[in-house]
Scaffold this active site. Structure first.
Site, mmCIF file in Angstrom:
data_model
loop_
_atom_site.group_PDB
_atom_site.id
_atom_site.type_symbol
_atom_site.label_atom_id
_atom_site.label_comp_id
_atom_site.label_asym_id
_atom_site.label_seq_id
_atom_site.Cartn_x
_atom_site.Cartn_y
_atom_site.Cartn_z
ATOM 1 N N ARG A 1 0.834 -1.202 0.000
ATOM 2 C CA ARG A 1 0.000 0.000 0.000
ATOM 3 C C ARG A 1 0.862 1.243 0.000
ATOM 4 N NH1 ARG A 1 -4.869 -1.780 4.158
ATOM 5 N NH2 ARG A 1 -5.282 -3.739 3.069
ATOM 6 N N ARG B 1 2.461 0.741 10.395
ATOM 7 C CA ARG B 1 1.989 1.206 9.093
ATOM 8 C C ARG B 1 3.125 1.141 8.086
ATOM 9 N NH1 ARG B 1 -2.727 3.922 8.392
ATOM 10 N NH2 ARG B 1 -2.842 4.175 10.631
ATOM 11 N N GLU C 1 -6.265 -1.400 15.536
ATOM 12 C CA GLU C 1 -6.859 -2.309 14.560
ATOM 13 C C GLU C 1 -5.894 -3.417 14.147
ATOM 14 O OE1 GLU C 1 -8.192 -0.355 10.992
ATOM 15 O OE2 GLU C 1 -8.362 -2.269 9.922
ATOM 16 N N SER D 1 -10.173 -6.421 10.092
ATOM 17 C CA SER D 1 -11.368 -5.717 9.675
ATOM 18 C C SER D 1 -12.223 -6.723 8.926
ATOM 19 C CB SER D 1 -10.964 -4.566 8.762
ATOM 20 O OG SER D 1 -12.052 -3.706 8.537
ATOM 21 N N ARG E 1 1.072 -6.719 12.499
ATOM 22 C CA ARG E 1 0.536 -6.109 13.722
ATOM 23 C C ARG E 1 0.384 -7.132 14.845
ATOM 24 N NH1 ARG E 1 -3.738 -1.348 11.816
ATOM 25 N NH2 ARG E 1 -2.168 -0.185 10.632
#
Length: 429
Positions: free
Chosen positions: A269, A284, A356, A359, A397
């Site tokens: 990403r 991130r 998070e 999801s 994560r």
RNA sequence: GGAGAGCUGUCUGAGCGGUUGAAAGAGCACGCCUGGAAAGUGUGUAUAGGUUAAUAGCCUAUCGGGGGUUCGAAUCCCCCGCUCUCCGCCA
């Protein structure tokens, strides 16, 4: 994509529901385009019908050996007229398609209404954050102290927001991945799939990343000399893209449902908008590992499936002994294609916060309509499937969470039972 | 990377400019026949869009994708994608 028929029929209601997620539907523009489309389509098709009749008549006359010149003269004008009308129709249709492609999904009635993440609702909580008898460190400090994490090396090799992991931490990431995949295929009934990490535009359109989110995706550069193809290719931002596209343009037997797939892939990403947040560490990154669950289900089953898919992700956190909470995302915080989303947030002692880690979303038929992913029961007409997906889990994560939650005063990390078989039997690193 | 062959409905497979959404067969569904079944036999068997109250009619599109030629294209031309065979290279 929304159902054009539904949009025409309930424009006001749909607009009201979309307003809840902060999307303003331009009703006037839609109605005007729709009216033009309708007129032009009817006209175009009438001209086509006329053309077909004429061509047929000429064919018949010729077969009988009659003179076709009078017939040819009669249709001389038709072609031109048709061409103009068709052009007008195509351009209106293209404008309408472009507009439709940018309209997000309608939130489900159980999705809480709200503007931003502050209005997300905590559904439940599992586990109790550990109290430390020493100062808890964050994963960057922990891993750097052990020589496991080298941000500078990553920057040298590529650029910012990548990482190099070494030794036990690199192995632990691999162990986590294996553990997640094994749990889903052995306990949760998923079929493992291995998929391409590079996909075409149609695939990204199908799951809803394009056209709206082009800036977040890495696009591969074409080499003009030896790449004559007219399609662009992209690095996957999530396994959702290749896995969900398995059923693009397919009609599956309804008796086979639900179809449940799990895949491990790296995700790429560019995260254009997120600089300044989480600049340090693994939270991130431009490249990260993720295990993704994807389900194709009967429309009647999709909300039950969302619960069980979410539970599948939770089961991993429970086995790993990581405290978490489940958040129902509000209308304003939810992704473009989702009708309902639960986020799983894991406790990170280093940040003293829940972050998070998964999801899980039900897209209803929004993706399926873009994908033309359908099923058929018996002799019935094909029907759109409902698609769902969820991280199970974001591996990077999870690695962060393990380090921070299981750290000891001496800087070692105790391993949860379930990971030990994957780590050569040791109980800490 | 080089050379060649191909891509048609659920499948096999014909068609290579004219009432072709597409022959024929298989499969599948329903019926007839039968005590029941097989065999035989009859009928049906795509998808999307538009119009519409309609999942009724009617219209349009679709023979890998896109464009072109033509009154008319599955059929002719161009670009692209994919599959297969042989050679080369490679994990």
């Amino acid at each position: 994509m929304l159902d054009a028929k539904q949009l025409r029929a309930d424009l006001k209601q749909v607009a009201a529901k979309l307003a809840n997620r902060g999307f303003t539907l331009d009703i006037a523009k839609f109605e005007s385009l729709e009216q033009q489309r309708k007129d032009l389509q009817v006209k175009t098709e009438q001209l086509q019908a006329q053309r077909n009749q004429n061509a047929k008549a000429i064919g018949q006359a010729k077969a009988k050996g009659e003179d076709v010149q009078p017939l040819m003269d009669a249709v001389a004008n038709l072609g031109n007229q048709f061409e103009l009308t068709k052009q007008a129709f195509d351009s209106v249709q293209a404008e309408l398609d472009a507009m439709m492609a940018l309209i997000p999904n309608i939130p489900h009635e159980t999705t809480p209404v709200g503007k931003s993440e502050e209005q997300n609702i905590e559904v439940r909580r599992w586990g109790v954050p550990r109290t430390f008898e020493f100062e808890a460190k964050d994963h960057v400090a922990l891993s750097e102290a052990r020589g496991w994490y080298d941000n500078d090396a990553a920057t040298k090799i590529t650029s910012a927001r990548f990482s190099v992991l070494k030794g036990s931490m690199a192995r632990l990431q691999r162990a986590l991945t294996q553990f997640m995949l094994d749990t889903h295929i052995q306990d949760h009934g998923y079929e493992e799939v291995y998929v391409p990490y590079i996909v075409n535009q149609d695939s990204l359109f199908g799951t809803g990343q394009l056209p709206k989110f082009a800036a977040d995706i890495y696009k591969l550069e074409k080499h003009a000399e030896h790449d004559t193809s007219d399609r662009d290719l992209y690095l996957i931002p999530t396994a959702e893209v290749p896995v969900t596209n398995l059923l693009r343009n397919e009609i599956v037997d309804g008796a086979q449902l639900p179809l449940k797939f799990v895949a491990h892939t790296p995700c790429f990403r560019s995260e254009a908008g997120s600089y300044g947040k989480d600049v340090k560490g693994l939270i991130r990154q431009h490249q990260f590992e993720k295990v993704e669950m994807v389900q194709f289900v009967h429309p009647d089953q999709s909300y039950a499936a969302l619960e069980s898919l979410t539970n599948n992700a939770e089961a991993l956190l429970q086995k790993l002994g990581l405290p978490y909470r489940v958040m129902a995302l509000c209308t304003g915080d939810m992704g473009f294609s989702a009708a309902k989303t639960y986020d799983l947030e894991v406790w990170l002692p280093g940040q003293n916060a829940y972050r998070e880690i998964s999801s899980c979303s039900n897209f209803e038929d929004f993706q399926a309509r873009r994908l033309m992913a359908r099923f058929r029961t018996g002799q019935d007409k094909p029907q759109l499937l409902h698609t769902l997906n969820g991280s199970g889990l974001a591996v990077g994560r999870t690695l962060v969470a393990l380090l921070e939650n299981y750290q000891q005063a001496d800087g070692t990390i105790v391993l949860p039972e379930v990971l030990r078989p994957y780590m050569g039997g040791v109980d800490k690193i």
